[in-house]
Enzyme design. Structure first.
Site, PDB file in Angstrom:
ATOM      1  N   SER A  32      35.625   1.108  83.970  1.00 35.11           N
ATOM      2  CA  SER A  32      35.425   2.523  83.674  1.00 35.11           C
ATOM      3  C   SER A  32      36.666   3.165  83.081  1.00 35.11           C
ATOM      4  CB  SER A  32      35.045   3.274  84.960  1.00 35.11           C
ATOM      5  OG  SER A  32      36.095   3.179  85.913  1.00 35.11           O
ATOM      6  N   HIS A  58      29.347  -0.289  80.826  1.00 32.70           N
ATOM      7  CA  HIS A  58      29.767   0.556  81.937  1.00 32.70           C
ATOM      8  C   HIS A  58      28.552   1.172  82.614  1.00 32.70           C
ATOM      9  CE1 HIS A  58      31.849   4.435  83.474  1.00 32.70           C
ATOM     10  NE2 HIS A  58      31.808   3.508  84.419  1.00 32.70           N
ATOM     11  N   GLU A 106      27.041   2.936  79.342  1.00 29.78           N
ATOM     12  CA  GLU A 106      27.849   3.060  78.125  1.00 29.78           C
ATOM     13  C   GLU A 106      28.083   1.668  77.551  1.00 29.78           C
ATOM     14  OE1 GLU A 106      30.536   7.025  78.966  1.00 29.78           O
ATOM     15  OE2 GLU A 106      31.153   5.160  79.940  1.00 29.78           O
ATOM     16  N   ASN A 137      33.878   9.964  80.999  1.00 30.99           N
ATOM     17  CA  ASN A 137      35.173  10.279  81.615  1.00 30.99           C
ATOM     18  C   ASN A 137      36.138  10.955  80.653  1.00 30.99           C
ATOM     19  OD1 ASN A 137      34.724   9.496  84.273  1.00 30.99           O
ATOM     20  ND2 ASN A 137      35.179   7.360  83.845  1.00 30.99           N
TER      21      ASN A 137
END
Length: 517
Positions: A123, A144, A156, A194
């Site tokens: 991540s 991910h 992802e 993120n």
């Protein structure tokens, strides 16, 4: 591109919670699944845990007995790397350590077939960096998953610098076939979620550090006005302050200390003090025994009752807050409208009520700012901002107006951009910049933010609804008042606004030509 055939084996390296979740997803999609861990006992425990999950799904009626028996018959475990030789896809879910992961993939490359895909569930680490040194980096990519993997739909699909587009496409189609919602992403710090999500936390922490409002009030405003599922203070307590702060710090360092991603000193102090959130019994808020020992739970600031005005004047186009005109009329307030000037709501005592625009109340004679809402009709709370120079009469009238509309009102400090507005503007700006840099499409970013972190709208959708100039103008004003680069609008956001203005001008010219004809 074609998905990996269901008859082929999927191997998951790492028998922890995330590895188990990914294994369950692939297993129920019909693959033979091999869980590998260097610790034989851990590998067996991981397999047993997945089998137990399958049994629980069957007991709840979510899976029939025949499907469950077939799935349990397809899962195996191993602590011998050579057993992964027949895997068509290997997904790694081990400790977030680049050295450990690179050594693992170097060993895997000697075992698996030439057509096998190698994927990392990292991540925070660079997919490009993890592929460095591999003989065939083209087949290496990021997948991910979000925890818990069986429940959360987003994945992802991250292409490193050397990832072959065909490999990324095959992985995308495979995950799509597993019932997930994959999004394509270039290898950038934080990937999509993120990276784009940082302002949701950062702006709330900044308002707190500026003494604009307390954590409970900020959370309540973002939930009840902004439409977010949870506030950032309660959410980071749930995630763990150490985990959230580490991600923020990693993204900031990866972007060479860009002011756009500067971590919060207040959050750093929480981590240093051991107040890590729910898991430690105290974070922004107390839990367990600490909560029981507190006299009263933290509650958002809510203004006391004030009489609502009988009439107001709306000057100019309120833009994103235009719905307030109908709401005021429905509440029995007489509204007169002037199309020129403003935009603001003229209160009976001559004070003005203005939608947050990145400026401060202290700059004006008698102004109260009100925050952005996802939906003013559905919002249950509205934040107001005033300075020490704002008259008590004007603030009372502003409070009373929104109370008359059925809203709770939180009065915060004179913070430019307030809470929801500055958060949404920053989300829009980071999204525009990411799209311009080829990180992902606007559609994939919107999907990622809605499915990955439950945002009520994707940033690009918000941008379209608020107007192409709204975020740029607010951030420009914020940057003037808080210089340093954090709020400087990106060139990408400027270009979007400029293109929209040019398109509107062209449409007006075309209309004028038709009228002239």
């Amino acid at each position: 591109m074609t998905a990996i055939e269901r008859s082929r084996t999927v191997a998951v390296v790492g028998a922890g919670t995330m590895g188990q979740g990914i294994a369950q997803v692939a297993l129920l999609a019909g693959h033979r699944v091999l869980i590998y861990d260097i610790d034989e006992a851990a590998a067996r425990a991981g397999r047993s845990a997945v089998q137990d999950r399958i049994e629980r799904l069957t007991a709840k009626g979510r899976l029939d007995r025949a499907e469950a028996d077939a799935a349990i018959g397809r899962i195996e475990s191993s602590h011998e790397l050579a057993d992964l030789a027949g895997a068509a896809l290997v997904i790694e879910a081990v400790v977030e350590d680049a050295g450990v992961k690179r050594a693992l993939f170097a060993s895997l490359e000697k075992v698996v077939a030439p057509d096998a895909l190698l994927a990392t569930n990292t991540s925070s680490l660079s997919v490009t960096e993890l592929a460095a040194g591999l003989s065939h980096p083209g087949r290496f990519l990021g997948l991910h998953f979000f925890n818990p993997a069986p429940l959360l739909p987003l994945v992802e699909v991250v292409s490193g610098f050397a990832t072959d587009p065909a490999a990324a496409g095959r992985a995308y189609e495979t995950v799509l076939g597993w019932g997930k919602s994959p999004v394509r992403c270039a290898d950038t710090p934080g990937f999509i979620v993120n990276r784009i999500a940082r302002p949701f936390y950062a702006e709330a922490f900044a308002v707190y550090e500026e003494r604009g409002a307390d954590p409970a009030t900020i959370d309540a405003v973002l939930r009840e006005s902004g439409g977010f599922r949870m506030g950032p203070f309660e959410l980071t307590d749930l995630i763990g302050q150490d985990v959230n702060e580490a991600v923020t710090r990693s993204v900031w360092e990866s972007f060479f200390h860009s002011p756009k991603f500067t971590p919060s000193l207040a959050q750093r102090r929480l981590v240093q003090s051991g107040r890590l959130g729910r898991k430690s019994g105290h974070g922004w808020f107390p839990y367990g025994e600490a909560a029981a020992a507190q006299d009263a739970p933290a509650r958002p600031h809510t203004a006391g009752p004030q009489p609502g005005p009988a009439s107001v004047s709306v000057v100019g186009d309120l833009g994103p807050a235009a719905e307030l005109v109908d709401l005021m009329e429905e509440a029995g307030i007489t509204v007169s409208v002037s199309e020129t000037g403003g935009p603001y709501i003229q209160l009976p005592g001559e004070g003005q009520l203005v939608l947050a625009d990145g400026k401060t109340s202290v700059e004006f004679a008698d102004v109260v700012y009100f925050d952005l809402a996802l939906d003013y009709r559905g919002a249950t709370r509205i934040a107001l901002s005033a300075s020490e120079d704002t008259s008590e009469e004007t603030l009372a009238e502003a409070v009373g107006l929104f109370q008359k509309l059925g809203k709770d009102v939180s009065v915060i400090g004179d913070v430019p951009g307030m809470i929801v507005a500055r958060t949404v503007a920053m989300l829009i700006d980071l999204t525009a910049d990411a799209v311009a840099r080829g990180v992902a499409t606007a559609e994939d970013i919107d999907t990622a933010m809605r499915l990955g972190v439950n945002y009520p709208l994707g940033p690009s959708q918000w941008h379209a609804e608020l107007g192409q100039d709204w975020a740029y103008d607010l951030l420009h004003h914020l940057d003037e008042r808080c210089p340093g680069g954090r709020y400087a609008p990106s060139l990408a956001l400027y270009r979007l606004g400029y293109a929209a203005d040019a398109e509107d001008a062209g449409a007006e010219d075309a209309t004028g030509a038709e009228d002239g004809a």
